[in-house]
Design a protein around this motif. Structure first.
Motif: not given
Lengths: 420, 95
Positions: A31, B49-50, A15-16
């Motif tokens: 995340d 967190r998301q 994701e990041c």
């Protein structure tokens, strides 16, 4: 090659993009995105040439630079390089110019593609110093972990729902694995196993070892390319449970292209699901980039994951490559199993019936053009799901030990061939 | 059910811990402030967190910190409302 990391660079969040050390961990702390292995492709390019690959033994480890172990593999050294068969008779029945079967129904040692992922996970687990490995599974994965752990001298814990059929339990017990039956709903069992994985310092193959484990699937794609004469197939049809195999087949094609081992070509990756558990294919057909969780109800137990972890990424791959998805009913799954057996002499489990059934639909609808070439990924052996066929593949005709009776039987069949 | 007691006298049920979860909200619950309600009902620390929210589905990755007993009760409460609660390690069970 670096002794500690091999050709790997780090674990990276999908994701990041944050990077983590190459340990037994699988979730980004920031995340909660999934971690994936990142490689040093420049160094791999220097080491991995077509001739180097061809000089190595015929197993999945001939592509070892692109598999996440630091040193030489120590578990499952003979896994992979299963046959890729040109399926002319099936091609004719499905109405496509050229068709190939990648047959992992005969993968070594436990007759399913899971041997690929497990041998990677266990080889890496040994490198990281683990002596106990574990998994939670209802079938193929449990067999593979139990067998490969036995051959490597690792202690294995296999968690199963307590109401699992005896046959499947024996398939893990025979290897001396510690099999623990858990009483409870699927969700409860799932959560308990996640807790166990977090608490015990074991290599849980599809939890803390997941980044390494999942990479093993790529070897199926590497083999397809090499066995097709260093070509990426125009169409690849892949069964989807979590959706991980589909994303890894795509990754394998991309990596081989990036390394210059195969020329850049357009290709589509298509997904197959049973209608009784089709969150990804339903989303794909509706043009959505997310799926809605479902409660599975299908004979294709090995694809019965109602909340597919890689569903989002599988949808993305299909979108990017112009692939499609579809789903088939239990009857269509059995028809798919029979069609493959009758045309090519290959007996696949229910997941393979799903792949054949969906290929038939995609070709009939023109989503896979009749003039193109396709590869079907067959991931498991029919001997593992015999129950699904009971009462659906005809019956034996009994006679007394008399030639006269046999001749009467043949005569009756000749007069009325459909009676058989 | 008897709770296991550790040598230091603290029961395992009351040991502080963190759990990482994925929550999936059905359309009828998308506009309801569930995370706030959870914080009011249970002595737990919530940490989003998301998140991704559309008309059709709400997906939230949530960290819950507190006692094991309270975390379990909170999960039960959410499930009763119709929220799908999965550990971040979804698909622990594979076939």
């Amino acid at each position: 090659m670096d002794k500690q990391t091999g050709f790997m660079k780090a674990l990276k969040c999908r994701e990041c993009g944050r990077e983590y050390p190459l340990a037994a961990t699988h979730v980004c702390e920031f995340d909660f995105g999934p971690l994936e292995v990142a490689y040093d492709y420049d160094r791999i390019k220097a080491s991995m040439t077509r001739s180097a690959i061809q000089s190595r033994s015929k197993n999945m480890w001939r592509y070892r630079e692109l598999l996440p172990v630091a040193g030489e593999p120590t578990v499952g050294c003979e896994v992979g390089f299963t046959p890729l068969i040109k399926a002319d008779r099936l091609a004719k029945r499905l109405g496509i110019r050229e068709l190939w079967i990648k047959n992992d129904a005969v993968n070594y040692p436990t007759l399913s593609f899971k041997d690929r992922v497990v041998s990677v996970a266990l080889s890496r687990a040994k490198e990281l110093g683990f002596t106990t490995v574990a998994c939670a599974s209802t079938g193929n994965l449990a067999n593979s972990v139990a067998a490969n752990a036995a051959s490597a001298g690792l202690k294995a814990y296999v968690f199963i729902p307590s109401d699992l059929e005896l046959g499947k339990v024996l398939n893990s017990l025979v290897y001396g694995a510690n099999v623990v039956g858990i009483k409870g709903h699927y969700d409860e069992v799932n959560r308990l196993c996640a807790e166990i994985a977090g608490k015990y310092n074991w290599a849980f193959v599809n939890v803390n070892m997941r980044p390494y484990y999942a990479e093993g699937s790529k070897s199926m794609g590497f083999e397809i390319i090499e066995q097709l004469g260093w070509k990426i197939p125009q169409h690849t049809i892949v069964p989807m449970a979590s959706g991980s195999l589909l994303t890894k087949i795509h990754k394998s094609y991309q990596e081989m292209t990036k390394l210059g081992l195969v020329s850049d070509a357009e290709y589509s990756v298509h997904g197959a699901q049973p209608a009784g558990c089709s969150p990804i294919s339903v989303a794909q057909k509706a043009g959505l980039d997310f799926f809605k969780p479902v409660k599975p109800n299908t004979i294709a137990k090995s694809l019965a994951i109602g909340t597919p972890a890689d569903g989002f990424y599988a949808l993305k791959v299909m979108k990017e490559t112009g692939g499609a998805a579809d789903d088939v009913t239990d009857d269509e799954i059995r028809d798919g199993i029979k069609l493959l057996a009758e045309c090519e002499g290959i007996f696949t489990e229910t997941a393979g019936g799903v792949t054949v059934g969906v290929a038939k639909k995609l070709i009939a609808s023109g989503k896979i053009p009749a003039n193109d070439s396709a590869v079907l990924c067959i991931t498991g052996n029919g001997l593992k799901t015999l129950d699904a066929l009971v009462g659906h593949v005809g019956h034996t005709r009994e006679i007394r030990p008399s030639l006269r009776e046999f001749e009467a039987l043949i005569e009756a069949e000749t007069k009325s061939p459909t009676a058989a | 059910m008897a709770t296991k007691t550790k040598p230091n006298g603290k029961s395992e049920k009351n040991q502080p811990q963190s759990t990482r979860l994925w929550l999936m909200f059905p359309p009828k619950l998308i506009t309801r402030p569930i995370v706030w309600e959870l914080g009011q009902k249970f002595p737990l620390v919530t940490n989003v967190r998301q998140a991704s929210v559309t008309d059709e589905i709400g997906l939230v990755s949530l960290e819950l910190s507190g006692s094991r007993g309270d975390i379990k009760a909170a999960i039960k409460w959410m499930e009763k409302l119709g929220i799908k609660v999965e550990p971040v390690e979804i698909n622990v069970i594979e076939s």
